[in-house]
Write a protein that holds these residues in place. Structure first.
Motif, PDB file in Angstrom:
ATOM      1  N   GLU A   1       0.836  -1.202   0.000  1.00 30.98           N
ATOM      2  CA  GLU A   1       0.000   0.000   0.000  1.00 30.98           C
ATOM      3  C   GLU A   1       0.878   1.262   0.000  1.00 30.98           C
ATOM      4  OE1 GLU A   1      -2.383   0.164   3.510  1.00 30.98           O
ATOM      5  OE2 GLU A   1      -3.563   1.888   2.806  1.00 30.98           O
ATOM      6  N   LEU A   2       1.912   1.252   0.824  1.00 26.66           N
ATOM      7  CA  LEU A   2       2.816   2.409   0.893  1.00 26.66           C
ATOM      8  C   LEU A   2       3.596   2.583  -0.410  1.00 26.66           C
ATOM      9  CD1 LEU A   2       4.159   1.725   4.496  1.00 26.66           C
ATOM     10  CD2 LEU A   2       2.982   3.827   3.818  1.00 26.66           C
TER      11      LEU A   2
ATOM     12  N   ARG B   1       7.070   4.510   5.010  1.00 26.47           N
ATOM     13  CA  ARG B   1       6.216   5.166   6.011  1.00 26.47           C
ATOM     14  C   ARG B   1       6.676   6.613   6.217  1.00 26.47           C
ATOM     15  NH1 ARG B   1       6.707   3.983  11.886  1.00 26.47           N
ATOM     16  NH2 ARG B   1       4.766   4.755  12.779  1.00 26.47           N
TER      17      ARG B   1
ATOM     18  N   ALA C   1       5.260   8.605   3.439  1.00 23.46           N
ATOM     19  CA  ALA C   1       3.840   8.908   3.638  1.00 23.46           C
ATOM     20  C   ALA C   1       3.659   9.996   4.694  1.00 23.46           C
ATOM     21  CB  ALA C   1       3.083   7.635   4.032  1.00 23.46           C
TER      22      ALA C   1
ATOM     23  N   ALA D   1      -2.100   9.554   1.490  1.00 23.62           N
ATOM     24  CA  ALA D   1      -0.996   8.855   2.149  1.00 23.62           C
ATOM     25  C   ALA D   1      -1.550   7.813   3.120  1.00 23.62           C
ATOM     26  CB  ALA D   1      -0.129   9.860   2.893  1.00 23.62           C
ATOM     27  N   PRO D   2      -1.133   6.569   2.997  1.00 25.11           N
ATOM     28  CA  PRO D   2      -1.628   5.534   3.920  1.00 25.11           C
ATOM     29  C   PRO D   2      -1.186   5.849   5.351  1.00 25.11           C
ATOM     30  CG  PRO D   2      -0.456   4.554   2.049  1.00 25.11           C
ATOM     31  CD  PRO D   2      -0.187   6.026   2.020  1.00 25.11           C
TER      32      PRO D   2
ATOM     33  N   TYR E   1       1.431   4.184  -3.059  1.00 21.22           N
ATOM     34  CA  TYR E   1       1.348   5.631  -2.806  1.00 21.22           C
ATOM     35  C   TYR E   1       2.587   6.340  -3.354  1.00 21.22           C
ATOM     36  CZ  TYR E   1       1.690   9.998  -0.211  1.00 21.22           C
ATOM     37  OH  TYR E   1       1.848  11.316   0.134  1.00 21.22           O
TER      38      TYR E   1
END
Lengths: 395, 395
Positions: free
Chosen positions: A54-55, A267, A270, B4-5, A58
């Motif tokens: 998922e990241l 992360r 994000a 953004a997750p 993105y």
């Protein structure tokens, strides 16, 4: 047989990494790497895999289901892209404008493809008209290009124009995004890129070992309908589909710690926001560019195709580039690199990537490089460089 | 494009890993992985590479110059071995007695080889007479076998007999040592093994990501005199020779952190002493074997080919193996695994590898597995198991 070697504690020097990669790793990523392992089929690891995907989507700006970290360094994700997409007999169009186009060529040939070229000199981007001509002449099945050429510091502009030409000819587009992902504007879906790959050790500031790859459904359909299986078992995406897809069945033991690391690195992307991250790279690398130019040095690429994450600074006449590179390593524990291939001896390659894209590093670089050039009797104006750097940072 | 997750802090459960690998990583190796990086061409990294090679030779019991960590997990070192040694048209003899023989077959075919078999059922070792017959019938160029079959818990005895047969026929021998290196007696040079590969995440107790490979000069001569280049660029040993050999020229960005990790893991082997380490595995896994047998469970392999690092414990009649595996994971955070392929549902695979080969883990395993079987109304005598375990430990 020899006795047990007596090898001391791991104690590498404390470098600042501003070469072409690896870049300095974010402390949170280093900390993630000391996390004890779970198994590669543990239910908790399956959840971590989902989060990484998922990241990564993105960061690539894609909705592609097929977005995974390949178990190896950036060249492994490159070979996974080319080795799966290219089938024996396919015609593959690759560029001549940098080192990594040559690597694409070698991989495409080993996959059984016939390679043709779109020509451009090292240090220049591809011109859409030349890509059009190459398509008309060769009708390639696969078109590879390098979005951010680490060997020359060139960013390929006009990407949507290139992908349109390819799609008008029913070809697939593979983009090398090793030095752009997470640092330089990249829109995989909006720009029509079918397959993109990257490495973690550039703008993601993560150690090498698990490398981003994304394919859209159209590309994955080609991969899954191959007549002959890919020539690598390790990188066979139809088998990896069993692990990263719904089955979660064993293929190979994933590099758990590298997956932990890239999860933390993504992360951080994000948290910062991908567009803010691009802007930070533009601003900080812009200060570096303004600074070295005000010092009296030139940059190789023109502004239109300047690559913020990798700055190709021209070596002044009469300077021994290798000696200057050694000087900053020896005196300042600072890593920068020289040119490769056609640009060997002509440029310094100065990275400004991810965690290292910070104003303090720009000031450090100018101090160290200025001194190294002065040591070779080059007249550089470091004060003017600092003034220009500060002005750009405050814009 | 999605927002953004929002992904939380890395927080995997605190497992004890006694499956087929990865095994529990030594704390010193985890700590090494949080070391900041130097570049892959840094003079200090060249020194680290030399140290890793020296330590790896010690662990493989070889003087082979060509001893390197491959930039990927164990299957990458396997493909590096087979993909470089096997040339199109070569006949390759592989075993049928476990999962990893099948993987060798797939890799050999992708390399352009013609595969023939030496037959043995899953869970049995190869018999030298059968190997001899297969050689007489097929005259293979390359013979692959699995020294320690992770899928079945079988250790191949009589290795020197097998290599002699191969060499009498001018063939090359490739040994899969993924689950033996660093835990089970292995003498690459004395046993006449031409090429051996392994993974770091078994008896070396190191995270997967850089995987041991060694080739003797005879094998390397075949690799370097190939008429056709290997089908993988990433794993091409003639190119890797430029990086790991005297030139130290760039091929791909090495997985720096994984090299740090395997250096520390191999350093722990050297500190313990390879023979002491083998003895610890025999003693601790011997206690596990004695314990589960006294509990009333059987082991699949006979003593002659018992593999200390991976114990194939027979699932009692009527027991749902998957439910027992889930029970110990859910109640004790303990990972063990079930059988693969022909042995699915028939065995538990219980690792006793590297850092995890400790008496406390044996006691923990017996406690957890005993309870899981009792939960399925199986009559096991855990007290007798503990007594037998203690007796074996005190021998």
């Amino acid at each position: 047989m020899s006795d047990a070697p007596d090898v001391g504690e791991l104690n590498p020097p404390n470098r600042t990494l501003m070469g072409p990669g690896p870049s300095d790793v974010h402390p949170r990523v280093l900390r993630a790497m000391s996390t004890p392992l779970v198994g590669h089929l543990d239910p908790s690891f399956i959840e971590i895999m989902d989060e990484v995907q998922e990241l990564m989507r993105y960061t690539f700006r894609t909705d592609n289901q097929w977005t995974i970290p390949v178990s190896g360094t950036g060249s492994a994700s490159m070979e996974a892209a080319i080795g799966n997409l290219v089938e024996p007999g396919d015609t593959v169009l690759v560029p001549t404008n940098g080192y990594f186009g040559g690597r694409m060529e070698s991989m495409a040939e080993r996959a059984g493809g016939s390679v043709v070229h779109v020509d451009a000199p090292w240090g220049k981007p591809l011109a859409p008209a030349d890509v059009q001509d190459a398509f008309d002449e060769h009708q390639p099945d696969v078109f590879g290009f390098v979005h951010a050429e680490t060997s020359t510091g060139v960013k390929q502009p006009n990407v949507p124009e290139l992908t349109s030409i390819a799609h008008d000819h029913d070809a697939y587009v593979v983009a090398d995004c090793v030095t752009s992902l997470g640092g330089v504007e990249l829109e995989v879906d909006d720009w029509g890129i079918d397959v993109a790959y990257s490495g973690p050790q550039k703008c993601l500031s993560c150690p090498p070992g698990a490398s981003p790859l994304t394919l859209n459904d159209r590309a994955m359909d080609k991969v899954l309908s191959r007549e002959e299986e890919p020539r690598s078992w390790y990188l066979d995406l139809s088998l990896l589909e069993g692990y990263w897809g719904d089955d979660r069945s064993y293929h190979h033991t994933a590099p758990i710690t590298n997956v932990y690391a890239i999860r933390e690195a993504l992360r951080l992307v994000a948290e910062e926001g991908i567009e803010s991250r691009w802007e930070r790279h533009r601003r900080v690398a812009g200060a570096l560019k303004a600074g070295v130019e005000a010092m009296g040095l030139g940059l190789n690429p023109e502004d239109e195709y300047w690559l913020p994450s990798l700055n190709a600074v021209l070596v002044p006449g009469g300077v021994d580039a290798g000696a200057a590179i050694d000087y900053v390593l020896d005196h300042y524990d600072l890593e920068i690199a020289g040119g490769l291939g056609a640009l060997a001896g002509d440029i310094f390659r100065i990275g400004c990537m991810g965690y290292a894209a910070q104003p303090e590093n720009v000031a450090f670089l100018m101090t160290a490089l200025g001194e190294a050039l002065e040591a070779q009797d080059v007249d550089v104006d470091v004060d003017a460089g600092f003034a220009a750097m500060r002005e750009r940072l405050h814009q």
